[in-house]
Scaffold this active site. Structure first.
Site, PDB file in Angstrom:
ATOM      1  N   GLU A 199       4.747  -3.548  12.222  1.00 35.98           N
ATOM      2  CA  GLU A 199       3.724  -2.511  12.079  1.00 35.98           C
ATOM      3  C   GLU A 199       2.541  -3.167  11.395  1.00 35.98           C
ATOM      4  O   GLU A 199       2.686  -3.722  10.299  1.00 35.98           O
ATOM      5  CB  GLU A 199       4.232  -1.335  11.240  1.00 35.98           C
ATOM      6  CG  GLU A 199       5.248  -0.466  11.960  1.00 35.98           C
ATOM      7  CD  GLU A 199       4.726   0.193  13.234  1.00 35.98           C
ATOM      8  OE1 GLU A 199       3.493   0.357  13.376  1.00 35.98           O
ATOM      9  OE2 GLU A 199       5.553   0.518  14.087  1.00 35.98           O
ATOM     10  N   CYS A 244      -2.867   2.020   6.343  1.00 36.65           N
ATOM     11  CA  CYS A 244      -2.993   1.501   7.702  1.00 36.65           C
ATOM     12  C   CYS A 244      -3.523   2.587   8.623  1.00 36.65           C
ATOM     13  O   CYS A 244      -4.107   2.295   9.653  1.00 36.65           O
ATOM     14  CB  CYS A 244      -1.655   0.992   8.190  1.00 36.65           C
ATOM     15  SG  CYS A 244      -0.358   2.202   7.988  1.00 36.65           S
ATOM     16  N   GLU A 268       8.870   3.267  14.308  1.00 34.92           N
ATOM     17  CA  GLU A 268       9.746   3.473  13.157  1.00 34.92           C
ATOM     18  C   GLU A 268       9.937   4.972  12.934  1.00 34.92           C
ATOM     19  O   GLU A 268       9.212   5.791  13.479  1.00 34.92           O
ATOM     20  CB  GLU A 268       9.127   2.840  11.912  1.00 34.92           C
ATOM     21  CG  GLU A 268       8.903   1.354  12.077  1.00 34.92           C
ATOM     22  CD  GLU A 268       8.592   0.671  10.750  1.00 34.92           C
ATOM     23  OE1 GLU A 268       7.405   0.478  10.444  1.00 34.92           O
ATOM     24  OE2 GLU A 268       9.548   0.339  10.009  1.00 34.92           O
ATOM     25  N   ASN A 308       0.793  -1.232   0.000  1.00 34.21           N
ATOM     26  CA  ASN A 308       0.000   0.000   0.000  1.00 34.21           C
ATOM     27  C   ASN A 308       0.825   1.281   0.000  1.00 34.21           C
ATOM     28  O   ASN A 308       0.341   2.307  -0.456  1.00 34.21           O
ATOM     29  CB  ASN A 308      -1.034  -0.024   1.136  1.00 34.21           C
ATOM     30  CG  ASN A 308      -0.400   0.016   2.494  1.00 34.21           C
ATOM     31  OD1 ASN A 308       0.746  -0.401   2.672  1.00 34.21           O
ATOM     32  ND2 ASN A 308      -1.126   0.506   3.469  1.00 34.21           N
TER      33      ASN A 308
HETATM   34  P1  NAP Z   1       0.408  -9.045   4.226  1.00 34.60           P
HETATM   35  O1  NAP Z   1      -0.403  -9.969   3.425  1.00 34.60           O
HETATM   36  O2  NAP Z   1       0.632  -9.366   5.651  1.00 34.60           O
HETATM   37  O3  NAP Z   1       1.795  -8.901   3.468  1.00 34.60           O
HETATM   38  C1  NAP Z   1       2.832  -8.084   3.962  1.00 34.60           C
HETATM   39  C2  NAP Z   1       4.146  -8.651   3.476  1.00 34.60           C
HETATM   40  O4  NAP Z   1       4.371  -9.917   4.080  1.00 34.60           O
HETATM   41  C3  NAP Z   1       4.205  -8.881   1.973  1.00 34.60           C
HETATM   42  O5  NAP Z   1       5.484  -8.585   1.488  1.00 34.60           O
HETATM   43  C4  NAP Z   1       3.927 -10.373   1.874  1.00 34.60           C
HETATM   44  O6  NAP Z   1       4.410 -10.962   0.693  1.00 34.60           O
HETATM   45  C5  NAP Z   1       4.702 -10.863   3.068  1.00 34.60           C
HETATM   46  N1  NAP Z   1       4.345 -12.223   3.481  1.00 34.60           N
HETATM   47  C6  NAP Z   1       3.247 -12.963   3.160  1.00 34.60           C
HETATM   48  N2  NAP Z   1       3.314 -14.182   3.740  1.00 34.60           N
HETATM   49  C7  NAP Z   1       4.472 -14.219   4.439  1.00 34.60           C
HETATM   50  C8  NAP Z   1       5.099 -15.199   5.260  1.00 34.60           C
HETATM   51  N3  NAP Z   1       4.546 -16.391   5.485  1.00 34.60           N
HETATM   52  N4  NAP Z   1       6.286 -14.899   5.823  1.00 34.60           N
HETATM   53  C9  NAP Z   1       6.859 -13.690   5.622  1.00 34.60           C
HETATM   54  N5  NAP Z   1       6.313 -12.732   4.844  1.00 34.60           N
HETATM   55  C10 NAP Z   1       5.123 -12.979   4.276  1.00 34.60           C
HETATM   56  O7  NAP Z   1      -0.188  -7.576   4.210  1.00 34.60           O
HETATM   57  P2  NAP Z   1      -0.659  -6.776   2.924  1.00 34.60           P
HETATM   58  O8  NAP Z   1      -1.948  -7.373   2.506  1.00 34.60           O
HETATM   59  O9  NAP Z   1       0.431  -6.661   1.938  1.00 34.60           O
HETATM   60  O10 NAP Z   1      -0.852  -5.302   3.539  1.00 34.60           O
HETATM   61  C11 NAP Z   1      -2.021  -4.878   4.177  1.00 34.60           C
HETATM   62  C12 NAP Z   1      -1.854  -4.880   5.680  1.00 34.60           C
HETATM   63  O11 NAP Z   1      -0.721  -4.111   6.062  1.00 34.60           O
HETATM   64  C13 NAP Z   1      -3.011  -4.235   6.400  1.00 34.60           C
HETATM   65  O12 NAP Z   1      -3.356  -5.007   7.527  1.00 34.60           O
HETATM   66  C14 NAP Z   1      -2.454  -2.891   6.856  1.00 34.60           C
HETATM   67  O13 NAP Z   1      -3.084  -2.322   7.958  1.00 34.60           O
HETATM   68  C15 NAP Z   1      -1.043  -3.221   7.116  1.00 34.60           C
HETATM   69  N6  NAP Z   1      -0.204  -2.033   7.070  1.00 34.60           N
HETATM   70  C16 NAP Z   1       0.298  -1.526   8.234  1.00 34.60           C
HETATM   71  C17 NAP Z   1       1.086  -0.391   8.230  1.00 34.60           C
HETATM   72  C18 NAP Z   1       1.638   0.172   9.498  1.00 34.60           C
HETATM   73  O14 NAP Z   1       2.614   0.884   9.428  1.00 34.60           O
HETATM   74  N7  NAP Z   1       1.066  -0.117  10.648  1.00 34.60           N
HETATM   75  C19 NAP Z   1       1.385   0.231   7.021  1.00 34.60           C
HETATM   76  C20 NAP Z   1       0.859  -0.307   5.853  1.00 34.60           C
HETATM   77  C21 NAP Z   1       0.080  -1.447   5.894  1.00 34.60           C
HETATM   78  P3  NAP Z   1       3.378 -11.284  -0.523  1.00 34.60           P
HETATM   79  O15 NAP Z   1       2.879  -9.972  -0.981  1.00 34.60           O
HETATM   80  O16 NAP Z   1       4.258 -11.945  -1.516  1.00 34.60           O
HETATM   81  O17 NAP Z   1       2.304 -12.164   0.023  1.00 34.60           O
END
Ligand code: NAP
Ligand code: MG
Length: 491
Positions: A254, A288, A468, A156
């Site tokens: 995060e 987020c 961070e 995102n």
């Molecule tokens: P996600 O599905 O958890 O993916 C995040 C990252 O983790 C991606 O690079 C993903 O790779 C990787 N990943 C997936 N499975 C993994 C595993 N088993 N081991 C290690 N890494 C793995 O999250 P998203 O759908 O990309 O992002 C949305 C989420 O991020 C929302 O919940 C949002 O709130 C949160 N977010 C939080 C912040 C903050 O600063 N608090 C900022 C932005 C977003 P792949 O893409 O290849 O699956």
């Protein structure tokens, strides 16, 4: 019809652009027009991760030994290059992530600011001196890097989040493995190119593209990896954290949010409406820090709702490259399905749909992952749409009768990333700041926003309690060494 050359993105390991051992490519598609392939990229394997980890470990001694100001110079150059290339990077971001070009460009320039801020940190003090109880002891602290750090980032903010992890990691002397989300490999690729062109020595930053489900465990668990910084979902974050702690690695998470905007009875309603609109619907609600709940005092609720509804109905939804577009598509079919599922849940729970609620699939938007900006009224605090992160353009309106009730509702979720209050009353504003269980609090501005010089992060389920960016970043990316320095007796 325009023909586009489709680039194949390689991994960047030990200063070389390499194909994965898998021999398999994945496709990076445009969420506004999913039949358009934006790029092809490596489907990496644990062997690729191991090669990257070896390279990062081999590069560590020289990088750690380089004087910090020299490391800072490289980041300054990278900041300037990223600014020069901002239009191309932003266009790539819009093509693969869907957010509007205006937002993508803003994020790219923010990435440059982040690089520049951390470049400057290279000249900052890195320890303290202390009075010792022993008159002959020079007692001080210094900081050492962790070593090889893995950065796992979501789709995102595909420039800002990699930058705010990579830049402090590098400036404090760590070497890095970067694994961007599989939905946004092109933007990260361009960031790595910028750092390569800025003169980063080989092996210091390594890019491994592919699916987290296939290489995540290798990226976290490799014996050379000393720390893992992760931004993404709570579910994956918990898995990453457990694996990291099990392998005695430092880990930072995060995670999600369910960020509230509280509108008090003395708020400037025009300001509150504009900020709520931006907080809830910019980036198609996929921040987020997006606002997903607006908690309004009953005496101003009708007027606030009427004004907000008018603005929501005027939102233009379309391709992010179209300058008329306010809101682009969701990033993927999966996100679109989730958002539509939650809209259905909200209706089934008895919330009242005031605006939106449907996918958009008409001419010009056909096939894209478009959903209308959606506003629910009559939401109660315990409904799932008021409790669970939706990560889309869905806003829940909750009515309260008092300031105290507003605080309770705002805090009554598992998350605690960001929260806003709108009021002219300094006393209630400060009381809200004090009572809010969130890592970031806004008074009279929307819930999103992250300046590089201040700490960023959440309370409760929104983070691992670490922060961070800003001066806080040093805490994760370094460890303290305490030095007792005595001279041998005079000869
Ligand atoms: P996600 O599905 O958890 O993916 C995040 C990252 O983790 C991606 O690079 C993903 O790779 C990787 N990943 C997936 N499975 C993994 C595993 N088993 N081991 C290690 N890494 C793995 O999250 P998203 O759908 O990309 O992002 C949305 C989420 O991020 C929302 O919940 C949002 O709130 C949160 N977010 C939080 C912040 C903050 O600063 N608090 C900022 C932005 C977003 P792949 O893409 O290849 O699956
Ligand atoms: Mg995912």
């Amino acid at each position: 019809m325009t023909t586009m050359t489709v680039e194949t993105l390689r991994n960047y390991i030990n200063g070389e652009w390499r194909d994965s051992a898998s021999g398999t490519l994945l496709e990076d598609r445009n969420p506004a027009q999913p039949d358009q392939v934006v790029a092809r990229f490596q489907s990496s394997t644990p062997d690729d991760v191991a090669a990257a980890a070896e390279a990062a470990a081999a590069a560590l001694p020289a990088w750690r030994a380089m004087p910090p100001p020299k490391r800072g110079e490289i980041l300054f150059k990278a900041a300037a290059l990223l600014e020069e290339r901002a239009d191309g990077v932003a266009r790539a971001m819009t093509l693969e992530e869907g957010k509007t070009f205006r937002e993508a460009r803003g994020e790219t320039l923010r990435g440059a600011s982040i690089l520049r801020f951390f470049a400057g940190e290279a000249w900052q003090p890195s320890g303290d001196t202390y009075p010792s109880a022993n008159p002959s002891t020079f007692l001080y602290t210094t900081r050492a890097p962790l070593g090889v750090v893995t950065a796992i980032t979501p789709w995102n903010f595909p420039v800002a989040i990699p930058c705010w992890k990579i830049a402090p990691a590098l400036v404090y002397g760590n070497t890095v493995l970067l694994k961007p989300a599989e939905l946004t490999p092109l933007t990260s690729y361009k960031i790595v190119q910028v750092l390569e062109d800025a003169g980063l020595p080989k092996g210091v930053l390594n890019l491994v593209l592919g699916k987290g489900s296939q290489i995540g465990d290798a990226l976290v668990g490799h014996k050379h990896v000393a720390g893992v910084t992760f931004t993404g979902s709570n579910e994956v974050g918990r898995h990453v954290y457990n694996l990291a702690i099990d392998g005695h690695k430092k880990a930072q998470l995060e995670l999600g949010g369910k960020n509230p905007i509280v509108v008090l009875d003395d708020a400037d309603l025009e300001q509150a409406v504009t900020q709520t609109l931006n907080g809830a619907y910019l980036s198609t609600g996929q921040k987020c820090t997006a606002a997903s709940r607006v908690i309004v005092m009953r005496s101003v609720k009708d007027e606030f709702t009427e004004r907000l509804l008018r603005r929501v109905q005027a939102i233009t939804v379309g391709d992010g490259l179209d300058p008329q577009t306010y809101m682009g598509p969701l990033v993927s079919q999966g996100q679109k399905d989730t958002v539509l599922k939650y809209i259905k849940i909200g209706q089934d729970e008895g919330a009242r749909l005031l605006a939106g609620g449907h996918a958009l699939d008409d001419a010009g938007r056909h096939g894209g992952y478009f959903v209308e900006p959606t506003l629910f009224d009559d939401v109660t605090p315990t409904m799932r749409i008021a409790q669970e992160e939706i990560f889309g353009p869905v806003l829940a309106l909750i009515t309260v009768d008092s300031f105290e009730e507003a605080i309770d509702v705002a805090n009554g979720v598992q998350y605690g990333l960001s929260a806003s209050v709108f009021t002219r009353d300094a006393e209630r504003a400060f009381r809200f700041v004090s009572a809010s269980e969130s890592g970031i609090v806004h008074v009279n501005s929307e819930t999103a926003g992250a300046e590089p010089q201040v700490p960023f992060g959440g309370m409760k389920s929104s983070s691992s309690f670490s922060r961070e960016q800003g001066k806080a970043a040093v805490e994760f990316f370094t460890q303290i060494k305490t030095v007792y320095f005595d001279m041998p007796p005079a000869r």
